[in-house]
Structures are given as structure tokens and as C-alpha cells.
Design a protein around this motif. Structure first.
Motif, PDB file in Angstrom:
ATOM      1  N   VAL A   1     -12.186 -12.533  -2.496  1.00 26.60           N
ATOM      2  CA  VAL A   1     -11.916 -11.325  -1.703  1.00 26.60           C
ATOM      3  C   VAL A   1     -10.442 -10.959  -1.863  1.00 26.60           C
ATOM      4  O   VAL A   1      -9.554 -11.780  -1.602  1.00 26.60           O
ATOM      5  N   TYR A   2     -10.202  -9.724  -2.280  1.00 24.02           N
ATOM      6  CA  TYR A   2      -8.836  -9.235  -2.499  1.00 24.02           C
ATOM      7  C   TYR A   2      -8.496  -8.195  -1.440  1.00 24.02           C
ATOM      8  O   TYR A   2      -9.298  -7.284  -1.154  1.00 24.02           O
ATOM      9  N   ALA A   3      -7.300  -8.325  -0.879  1.00 21.17           N
ATOM     10  CA  ALA A   3      -6.816  -7.333   0.085  1.00 21.17           C
ATOM     11  C   ALA A   3      -6.211  -6.158  -0.676  1.00 21.17           C
ATOM     12  O   ALA A   3      -5.477  -6.344  -1.657  1.00 21.17           O
ATOM     13  N   LYS A   4      -6.526  -4.965  -0.204  1.00 21.19           N
ATOM     14  CA  LYS A   4      -6.001  -3.766  -0.838  1.00 21.19           C
ATOM     15  C   LYS A   4      -4.617  -3.459  -0.278  1.00 21.19           C
ATOM     16  O   LYS A   4      -4.410  -3.441   0.945  1.00 21.19           O
ATOM     17  N   GLY A   5      -3.674  -3.216  -1.186  1.00 16.29           N
ATOM     18  CA  GLY A   5      -2.315  -2.903  -0.763  1.00 16.29           C
ATOM     19  C   GLY A   5      -2.041  -1.406  -0.877  1.00 16.29           C
ATOM     20  O   GLY A   5      -2.862  -0.568  -0.497  1.00 16.29           O
ATOM     21  N   ALA A   6      -0.884  -1.080  -1.418  1.00 18.67           N
ATOM     22  CA  ALA A   6      -0.461   0.315  -1.524  1.00 18.67           C
ATOM     23  C   ALA A   6      -1.222   1.044  -2.634  1.00 18.67           C
ATOM     24  O   ALA A   6      -1.694   0.435  -3.599  1.00 18.67           O
TER      25      ALA A   6
ATOM     26  N   ARG B   1      -2.594   4.762  -8.956  1.00 20.57           N
ATOM     27  CA  ARG B   1      -2.270   3.334  -8.922  1.00 20.57           C
ATOM     28  C   ARG B   1      -2.801   2.706  -7.635  1.00 20.57           C
ATOM     29  O   ARG B   1      -2.800   3.331  -6.570  1.00 20.57           O
ATOM     30  N   ALA B   2      -3.242   1.454  -7.733  1.00 19.44           N
ATOM     31  CA  ALA B   2      -3.697   0.685  -6.572  1.00 19.44           C
ATOM     32  C   ALA B   2      -3.345  -0.769  -6.790  1.00 19.44           C
ATOM     33  O   ALA B   2      -3.463  -1.291  -7.904  1.00 19.44           O
ATOM     34  N   THR B   3      -2.881  -1.433  -5.723  1.00 21.98           N
ATOM     35  CA  THR B   3      -2.485  -2.841  -5.791  1.00 21.98           C
ATOM     36  C   THR B   3      -3.404  -3.680  -4.910  1.00 21.98           C
ATOM     37  O   THR B   3      -3.757  -3.280  -3.791  1.00 21.98           O
ATOM     38  N   TYR B   4      -3.778  -4.868  -5.411  1.00 22.86           N
ATOM     39  CA  TYR B   4      -4.607  -5.832  -4.672  1.00 22.86           C
ATOM     40  C   TYR B   4      -3.946  -7.204  -4.775  1.00 22.86           C
ATOM     41  O   TYR B   4      -3.261  -7.511  -5.771  1.00 22.86           O
ATOM     42  N   SER B   5      -4.170  -8.054  -3.770  1.00 20.33           N
ATOM     43  CA  SER B   5      -3.564  -9.393  -3.790  1.00 20.33           C
ATOM     44  C   SER B   5      -4.505 -10.429  -3.191  1.00 20.33           C
ATOM     45  O   SER B   5      -5.384 -10.115  -2.374  1.00 20.33           O
ATOM     46  N   ARG B   6      -4.248 -11.689  -3.614  1.00 20.02           N
ATOM     47  CA  ARG B   6      -5.022 -12.826  -3.090  1.00 20.02           C
ATOM     48  C   ARG B   6      -4.297 -14.117  -3.449  1.00 20.02           C
ATOM     49  O   ARG B   6      -3.963 -14.340  -4.606  1.00 20.02           O
ATOM     50  N   ASP B   7      -4.071 -14.956  -2.452  1.00 23.57           N
ATOM     51  CA  ASP B   7      -3.502 -16.292  -2.653  1.00 23.57           C
ATOM     52  C   ASP B   7      -2.227 -16.281  -3.501  1.00 23.57           C
ATOM     53  O   ASP B   7      -2.075 -17.059  -4.451  1.00 23.57           O
ATOM     54  N   GLY B   8      -1.285 -15.369  -3.174  1.00 21.83           N
ATOM     55  CA  GLY B   8       0.008 -15.365  -3.833  1.00 21.83           C
ATOM     56  C   GLY B   8       0.028 -14.701  -5.192  1.00 21.83           C
ATOM     57  O   GLY B   8       1.049 -14.769  -5.902  1.00 21.83           O
ATOM     58  N   VAL B   9      -1.091 -14.079  -5.588  1.00 23.28           N
ATOM     59  CA  VAL B   9      -1.162 -13.357  -6.856  1.00 23.28           C
ATOM     60  C   VAL B   9      -1.466 -11.892  -6.549  1.00 23.28           C
ATOM     61  O   VAL B   9      -2.322 -11.585  -5.714  1.00 23.28           O
ATOM     62  N   ALA B  10      -0.756 -10.986  -7.225  1.00 26.43           N
ATOM     63  CA  ALA B  10      -0.977  -9.551  -7.028  1.00 26.43           C
ATOM     64  C   ALA B  10      -1.197  -8.869  -8.374  1.00 26.43           C
ATOM     65  O   ALA B  10      -0.742  -9.353  -9.415  1.00 26.43           O
ATOM     66  N   VAL B  11      -1.907  -7.733  -8.339  1.00 20.73           N
ATOM     67  CA  VAL B  11      -2.148  -6.946  -9.543  1.00 20.73           C
ATOM     68  C   VAL B  11      -2.096  -5.469  -9.174  1.00 20.73           C
ATOM     69  O   VAL B  11      -2.609  -5.055  -8.139  1.00 20.73           O
ATOM     70  N   THR B  12      -1.436  -4.683 -10.016  1.00 16.46           N
ATOM     71  CA  THR B  12      -1.444  -3.223  -9.883  1.00 16.46           C
ATOM     72  C   THR B  12      -2.207  -2.647 -11.058  1.00 16.46           C
ATOM     73  O   THR B  12      -1.926  -2.989 -12.219  1.00 16.46           O
ATOM     74  N   VAL B  13      -3.167  -1.775 -10.760  1.00 13.10           N
ATOM     75  CA  VAL B  13      -3.950  -1.085 -11.791  1.00 13.10           C
ATOM     76  C   VAL B  13      -3.502   0.369 -11.816  1.00 13.10           C
ATOM     77  O   VAL B  13      -3.436   1.030 -10.763  1.00 13.10           O
ATOM     78  N   GLY B  14      -3.196   0.888 -12.997  1.00 12.55           N
ATOM     79  CA  GLY B  14      -2.860   2.299 -13.170  1.00 12.55           C
ATOM     80  C   GLY B  14      -3.947   2.991 -13.979  1.00 12.55           C
ATOM     81  O   GLY B  14      -4.224   2.610 -15.120  1.00 12.55           O
ATOM     82  N   LEU B  15      -4.598   3.995 -13.373  1.00  9.42           N
ATOM     83  CA  LEU B  15      -5.690   4.734 -14.011  1.00  9.42           C
ATOM     84  C   LEU B  15      -5.164   6.091 -14.468  1.00  9.42           C
ATOM     85  O   LEU B  15      -4.860   6.972 -13.651  1.00  9.42           O
TER      86      LEU B  15
END
Length: 284
Positions: free
Chosen positions: A135-140, A169-183
Motif C-alpha cells: 500500500v502506497y500513500a499518495k503525496g503531492a 506528476r504524482a508522488t507515492y511513498s512507502r517504507d522510506g522509499v518514494a517515487v514521482t511519476v511524470g505523465l
């Protein structure tokens, strides 16, 4: 004195005592004669019934013969005169084949067909993302037509030179790891493919809404570039504590793969929805 037939026979000596033995023999003989007469009559009756049944069977077979009621075969009606076996109409089939169902990819490969609204929620809905047991939390999130402003390095010019119209762009994170996806959105599939193939640099990370800044200058992060239809999508994954990523950090790879797979599915779903609407729309 003589005795007539059927009269009792008396024993010797002229006494009036009946000869019981003789009487018994005579009675038994009469019973035997009567039994044989009954048996003989039954056999004759059975034979007579059998003859009658055989006669009826023969007569029935004669009436069921092809010539029927004494007619010759030449007097039978011609096959064309006989009634058909069924009066139901024969099914008819159109010689025109139905059109094939719309291809979902057609609706996300060209701006002329891809008319659904392009919004953050259309591609990245909700407040979290579940992929399997993760489960990933949605950020900015951010949506802008300034494609170059969403990038780092040479990617900005690649997007602009290939006709990029906007980037989400949307950012998600889980357990100290984050990822930003740019569409990045392009007019055609060919332009999106070319931008993904020429990709250099990366999409810029987007922090905020519970996700700290990650992948600072000088750190190593994982970067990917893909395209599907008229969309190119880029991802950058790393640790929120600024540590560099190595090939041994499988959780960083898993996070990046989950988000890029989700992005692909969202683009494909967009095509499916538009194709479904086109398939059910009344003919013009």
C-alpha cells in the motif's frame, strides 16, 4: 340277471355288497377320460387363436405395404406432392459481417479520438494505491502545460521538441522509499515513442503532502522512461533519507515498477472506456 352300463358291479356270491375296488377303478378311469378331453380342447383352442392372430398380422402387413390398399407403386404421390416435414421458416443470415469491436489503443494513440478529460484524478485517483500486499500513500500532485519545468537535465528539451502538451506528476511513498511519476501528453503515438526513446535526464521529484524531498543532487536514484499510445511516462525512485540506490535495493525497484505498471494500466483503461462508449453509441 345282467347289469347295464354304469350300474354298480356286485361281488361274487350274489350278495348285495358292492365291489368297492371295481367301483374305484371305474371312477378313476372316468376322471382320466375327462382330464384328457379338457386338455385336448385347450390345445385346439390355442391353435385356433394362434391362427387368428397370424391372419391379423399378415393382413396388417399387407395394408402397410408401399402400395397401400391395393394400389401400385406408380399410383403413389410424387415426392414434390408430399407435405414438408416442418412449416417453420428457414433462418436467414446477413451477408454483411458486423464491424469489429473498437480497439482501445486507437483511442489513446491520437488526440483526435482521445477526447476524454485529462486530469490528475483521471490517472492517479484516491489517496493511496494498493498493488498486491503493498500500500502506497499518495503525496503531492501537479498538472502543468510547462513541460520543461517538470524535468531535470535534457529531458525538458526532449519533451518540448516532440510536441509535449502538458505533464501530470504524482508522488507515492512507502517504507522510506518514494517515487514521482511524470505523465507527458503528446498529439500522436509516434511523438510519445520518440520522446521516450530520446529520454535523457529525468522527471523532477515532487515532494510535499507527507513526502520529504528525495533524490538530492549528487545521489543516485533509479530512472525509467516508457510510452503507451500518445503518452510517455517517466519515473524517478529513491530513498527519502537521501541515500543512493544500488542494484541490491529491491524495494526501490519494486516501488518504481509498481507505479509505472499502474500508470500503464490507467492509460489502457482510458482507452477501454472510450472504446466502450463508441461501441454502444447509436449509429449516425
Amino acid at each position: 340277471m345282467s347289469f347295464g352300463q354304469g350300474e354298480p358291479s356286485w361281488g361274487p356270491g350274489g350278495t348285495q355288497t358292492p365291489d368297492w375296488a371295481a367301483l374305484a377303478d371305474e371312477s378313476a378311469a372316468r376322471k382320466r377320460r375327462k382330464r384328457w378331453l379338457l386338455l385336448g380342447g385347450g390345445v385346439l383352442a390355442t391353435a385356433a387363436i394362434g391362427a387368428i392372430v397370424a391372419t391379423v398380422v399378415i393382413s396388417a402387413n399387407k395394408n402397410d405395404s408401399p402400395t397401400g390398399s391395393g394400389k401400385n407403386a406408380s399410383e403413389l404421390p410424387a415426392p414434390s406432392d408430399l407435405p414438408s416435414e416442418t412449416a417453420e421458416p428457414e433462418p436467414s443470415f446477413s451477408s454483411v459481417a458486423p464491424p469489429p469491436p473498437p480497439n482501445p489503443k486507437d483511442y489513446i494513440s491520437d488526440a483526435k479520438k482521445d477526447r476524454a478529460p485529462i486530469t490528475v484524478d483521471a490517472f492517479f485517483p484516491g489517496k493511496k494505491l494498493t498493488m498486491g500486499d503493498r500500500v502506497y500513500a499518495k503525496g503531492a500532485t501537479q498538472q502543468t502545460k510547462n513541460c520543461a519545468a517538470t524535468t531535470k537535465g535534457a529531458l525538458g528539451s526532449v519533451l518540448v521538441n516532440n510536441g509535449c502538451g502538458q505533464v501530470i506528476r504524482a508522488t507515492y511513498s512507502r517504507d522510506g522509499v518514494a517515487v514521482t511519476v511524470g505523465l507527458a501528453v503528446f498529439p500522436t503515438e509516434a511523438q510519445a515513442k520518440k520522446a521516450a526513446r530520446q529520454a535523457s535526464g529525468s522527471v523532477a521529484t515532487l515532494s510535499g503532502s507527507g513526502v520529504p524531498a528525495f533524490c538530492p543532487a549528487g545521489s543516485v536514484c533509479r530512472r525509467t522512461a516508457n510510452s503507451y499510445g500518445r503518452y510517455a511516462y517517466f519515473a524517478i525512485s529513491g530513498f527519502t533519507n537521501g541515500k543512493s540506490v544500488t542494484t541490491a535495493d529491491k524495494n526501490v525497484y519494486t516501488t518504481g515498477n509498481d507505479l509505472t505498471n499502474f500508470t500503464f494500466r490507467q492509460i489502457h483503461r482510458r482507452g477501454e472506456l472510450q472504446a466502450s462508449v463508441a461501441a454502444t453509441a447509436p449509429a449516425a
